[in-house]
Design a protein around this motif. Structure first.
Motif, PDB file in Angstrom:
ATOM      1  N   ALA A 159       0.771  -1.253   0.000  1.00 18.55           N
ATOM      2  CA  ALA A 159       0.000   0.000   0.000  1.00 18.55           C
ATOM      3  C   ALA A 159       0.800   1.301   0.000  1.00 18.55           C
ATOM      4  CB  ALA A 159      -0.946   0.002   1.200  1.00 18.55           C
ATOM      5  N   ASP A 160       2.118   1.271  -0.168  1.00 21.28           N
ATOM      6  CA  ASP A 160       2.900   2.514  -0.186  1.00 21.28           C
ATOM      7  C   ASP A 160       2.890   3.095  -1.599  1.00 21.28           C
ATOM      8  OD1 ASP A 160       4.690   4.610   0.023  1.00 21.28           O
ATOM      9  OD2 ASP A 160       6.443   3.322   0.406  1.00 21.28           O
ATOM     10  N   LEU A 161       1.789   3.745  -1.931  1.00 24.29           N
ATOM     11  CA  LEU A 161       1.621   4.258  -3.285  1.00 24.29           C
ATOM     12  C   LEU A 161       2.539   5.441  -3.580  1.00 24.29           C
ATOM     13  CD1 LEU A 161      -2.243   3.882  -3.659  1.00 24.29           C
ATOM     14  CD2 LEU A 161      -0.444   2.369  -4.536  1.00 24.29           C
ATOM     15  N   ALA A 162       2.824   6.266  -2.602  1.00 28.46           N
ATOM     16  CA  ALA A 162       3.748   7.386  -2.821  1.00 28.46           C
ATOM     17  C   ALA A 162       5.155   6.861  -3.086  1.00 28.46           C
ATOM     18  CB  ALA A 162       3.736   8.331  -1.624  1.00 28.46           C
ATOM     19  N   GLY A 163       5.570   5.868  -2.331  1.00 26.15           N
ATOM     20  CA  GLY A 163       6.873   5.255  -2.572  1.00 26.15           C
ATOM     21  C   GLY A 163       6.928   4.575  -3.925  1.00 26.15           C
ATOM     22  N   LEU A 164       5.850   3.904  -4.280  1.00 24.08           N
ATOM     23  CA  LEU A 164       5.767   3.256  -5.596  1.00 24.08           C
ATOM     24  C   LEU A 164       5.878   4.287  -6.707  1.00 24.08           C
ATOM     25  CD1 LEU A 164       5.238   0.747  -7.355  1.00 24.08           C
ATOM     26  CD2 LEU A 164       2.794   1.265  -7.142  1.00 24.08           C
TER      27      LEU A 164
END
Length: 165
Positions: A60-65
């Motif tokens: 769920a780490d969309l910003a990191g992705l």
């Protein structure tokens, strides 16, 4: 830098024409439906092979992705013109404004329907990458009349199962 960009773009366009040639040959031998199935599986597999680059951000780490993915794309801005439409805890949406693969197919004067099919097949790389990394993804590829290229909508994947004792 301009020479590097041109070389990179031409290499991607060459890859596009390999996709087209392979698809065309398979279509002649085994028909459109089976050729699509094999090409999609093959390109998905290539995406899955690079998923490890993004798996640390799952589920769920969309910003990191977002950050990792945009850094991973060679010369992203010049080659694909990515636009992050939205990045929240629930969704990462990226729209690409250009694509060297699509350009190559259009420059080869392929029919728009063929280009649409090839774009759909090429989009399997994103499905393979992000699904294997542990995310959910919807890929909306180019269609005739649309000015932009791929639209990726990525959402958190299923959480990893809890460890049992």
């Amino acid at each position: 830098m301009d020479e590097f960009r041109t070389l990179l773009r031409n290499a991607m366009k060459s890859r596009a024409m390999v996709y087209e040639a392979a698809f065309d040959e398979m279509r002649k031998e085994i028909g459109e439906e089976k050729a699509r199935e094999i090409m999609a599986r093959t390109i998905y597999r290539r995406g899955a092979a690079i998923a490890h680059n993004f798996a640390p951000h799952a589920p769920a780490d969309l910003a990191g992705l977002r950050d990792s993915f945009l850094k991973f794309i060679p010369d992203a801005e010049a080659q694909f013109g990515p636009e992050v439409v939205r990045c929240t805890d629930e969704v990462l949406e990226i729209r690409f404004h250009t694509c060297p693969l699509k350009e190559a197919w259009l420059e080869a004067n392929l029919p728009a329907e063929t280009v649409e099919t090839l774009c759909e097949l090429a989009g399997a790389v994103d499905k393979g990458t992000f699904e294997t990394a542990g995310f959910e993804i919807e890929v909306d590829t180019w269609k005739p009349g649309r000015s932009t290229c791929c639209h990726l909508t990525i959402t958190p994947g299923a959480a990893a199962p809890a460890a049992t004792n």
